[in-house]
Design an enzyme around this catalytic site. Structure first.
Site, PDB file in Angstrom:
ATOM      1  N   GLU A 109       0.800  -1.227   0.000  1.00  0.00           N
ATOM      2  CA  GLU A 109       0.000   0.000   0.000  1.00  0.00           C
ATOM      3  C   GLU A 109       0.835   1.282   0.000  1.00  0.00           C
ATOM      4  OE1 GLU A 109      -2.635  -0.713   3.304  1.00  0.00           O
ATOM      5  OE2 GLU A 109      -3.446  -2.515   2.394  1.00  0.00           O
ATOM      6  N   GLU A 214      -5.736 -10.399  -2.236  1.00  0.00           N
ATOM      7  CA  GLU A 214      -6.536 -10.317  -1.008  1.00  0.00           C
ATOM      8  C   GLU A 214      -8.017 -10.225  -1.356  1.00  0.00           C
ATOM      9  OE1 GLU A 214      -5.161  -7.292   1.751  1.00  0.00           O
ATOM     10  OE2 GLU A 214      -3.070  -7.612   1.182  1.00  0.00           O
TER      11      GLU A 214
HETATM   12  O1  9MR Z   1      -6.581  -8.994   7.905  1.00  0.00           O
HETATM   13  C1  9MR Z   1      -5.742  -8.134   8.648  1.00  0.00           C
HETATM   14  C2  9MR Z   1      -6.392  -7.792   9.967  1.00  0.00           C
HETATM   15  O2  9MR Z   1      -6.490  -8.962  10.790  1.00  0.00           O
HETATM   16  C3  9MR Z   1      -5.609  -6.697  10.667  1.00  0.00           C
HETATM   17  O3  9MR Z   1      -6.300  -6.272  11.839  1.00  0.00           O
HETATM   18  C4  9MR Z   1      -5.426  -5.520   9.722  1.00  0.00           C
HETATM   19  C5  9MR Z   1      -4.646  -4.380  10.330  1.00  0.00           C
HETATM   20  O4  9MR Z   1      -4.653  -3.267   9.502  1.00  0.00           O
HETATM   21  O5  9MR Z   1      -4.762  -5.957   8.554  1.00  0.00           O
HETATM   22  C6  9MR Z   1      -5.524  -6.874   7.848  1.00  0.00           C
HETATM   23  O6  9MR Z   1      -4.919  -7.210   6.605  1.00  0.00           O
HETATM   24  C7  9MR Z   1      -4.723  -6.141   5.700  1.00  0.00           C
HETATM   25  C8  9MR Z   1      -3.509  -6.499   4.870  1.00  0.00           C
HETATM   26  O7  9MR Z   1      -2.418  -6.770   5.705  1.00  0.00           O
HETATM   27  C9  9MR Z   1      -3.187  -5.397   3.886  1.00  0.00           C
HETATM   28  N1  9MR Z   1      -4.318  -5.059   3.070  1.00  0.00           N
HETATM   29  C10 9MR Z   1      -5.562  -4.786   3.778  1.00  0.00           C
HETATM   30  C11 9MR Z   1      -5.884  -5.955   4.707  1.00  0.00           C
HETATM   31  C12 9MR Z   1      -7.253  -5.783   5.345  1.00  0.00           C
HETATM   32  O8  9MR Z   1      -7.272  -4.657   6.177  1.00  0.00           O
END
Ligand code: 9MR
Length: 298
Positions: A109, A214
């Site tokens: 990101e 994702e």
């Molecule tokens: O799925 C992840 C969640 O459990 C965490 O709390 C979160 C923290 O920001 O991150 C989520 O995964 C993210 C991923 O690492 C990057 N892209 C967006 C995903 C969903 O928020």
């Protein structure tokens, strides 16, 4: 992967997928919550799970601005110190899983929706070129891994998609080791995905791999059969678009089941149910739609 301790989650994760991604276990706050005191158990368990089940392992993620340890964000480090810390982190993680990880989401990101670089700890301290530097460090640490930039909201033409394209093109021009672009695809039910294949192909024309990294299709509660049918159609469309693009190397669903999915995940978000299996790990219509698109319906 977040629910390995639940046998239902484990069984589906082991049998229904050919690739796994640690959802949080490889993030910096999880592997080095206390400075110099690494905790690898959760990440190692996922790597072992992938080996045991003959699955690919996608590393997530070497560099992000979120889920960083407090000692780092509150540490008042100088830019030179941050550069060294980042280099050590990237190298340590990539070396630990070298040979096990097929592809890394190296930078997660990096852009804002208007296409400008996202202002992060890394960008502010090291400048935009931190992206080229971390790709170079990751390649040195694990020359066999495919290295990706991973971004959201880039499944169609937009200022952000354009900026990502320009960034990738300029990195390739400079000979920076970049191999692919990850399209996250956290979709809201009803979102248009008809431009996805065209967008994937544009990046592929640069000589890059692409992957859906994702995928999820979340919906406003309550869940109804009409919404589940629409979700199934959306999943099917995304799978078909990936399959239509020769450079599309894989498709990852962000979560095994709704029971442990990232939305609502303890928040009061009215959106949820993004995955292929419900709160009890029963298959949803989307599960069959994906299997049909893949041609794996039993
Ligand atoms: O799925 C992840 C969640 O459990 C965490 O709390 C979160 C923290 O920001 O991150 C989520 O995964 C993210 C991923 O690492 C990057 N892209 C967006 C995903 C969903 O928020």
């Amino acid at each position: 992967m977040t629910g390995l301790s639940d046998p239902r989650y484990r069984a589906l994760a082991a049998t229904q997928f050919s690739s796994v991604t640690p959802e949080n276990a490889m993030k910096w706050e999880r592997v080095e919550g206390n400075r110099h005191a690494h905790t690898w158990a959760a990440a190692d368990a996922i790597a072992r799970f992938a080996t045991e089940n003959d699955q690919k392992l996608r590393g997530h993620t070497l560099v992000w601005h979120d889920q960083l340890p407090r000692w780092l964000t509150d540490g008042h480090f100088t830019p030179a110190e941050l550069r060294t810390l980042l280099r050590t982190h990237v190298t340590t993680l990539a070396q630990r899983y070298a040979g096990a990880v097929t592809a890394w989401d190296v930078v997660n990101e990096p852009l804002d929706d208007d296409g400008s670089p996202h202002r992060t700890l890394w960008h502010d301290a090291l400048g935009s070129d931190y992206i080229a530097q971390v790709l170079t460090w990751a390649h040195a640490a694990d020359p066999g891994a495919r290295l990706y930039l991973n971004e959201f909201n880039v499944h169609e033409e937009s200022p952000k998609t354009k900026a990502l394209y320009n960034l990738a093109a300029s990195l390739l021009d400079r000979g920076v080791p970049l191999h692919g672009i990850g399209f996250q695809c956290h979709l809201l039910l009803g979102q248009d995905v008809s431009e996805l294949a065209r967008t994937l192909n544009r990046f592929a024309e640069l000589g890059l791999e692409v992957a859906i990294t994702e995928l999820g299709v979340r919906m406003l509660s309550p869940v109804t059969s009409a919404k589940l049918a629409a979700q199934a159609a959306c999943y099917r469309a995304v799978v078909e678009e990936c399959l239509a693009v020769p450079a599309c190397t894989g498709l990852t669903i962000w979560g095994v089941g709704d029971a442990a999915a990232w939305v609502p995940e303890g928040s009061r978000s009215p959106y949820g149910s993004p995955t292929l299996y419900d709160d009890e790990y029963r298959p949803k219509p989307a599960r069959e739609a994906v299997a049909r698109a893949l041609g794996t319906v039993p």
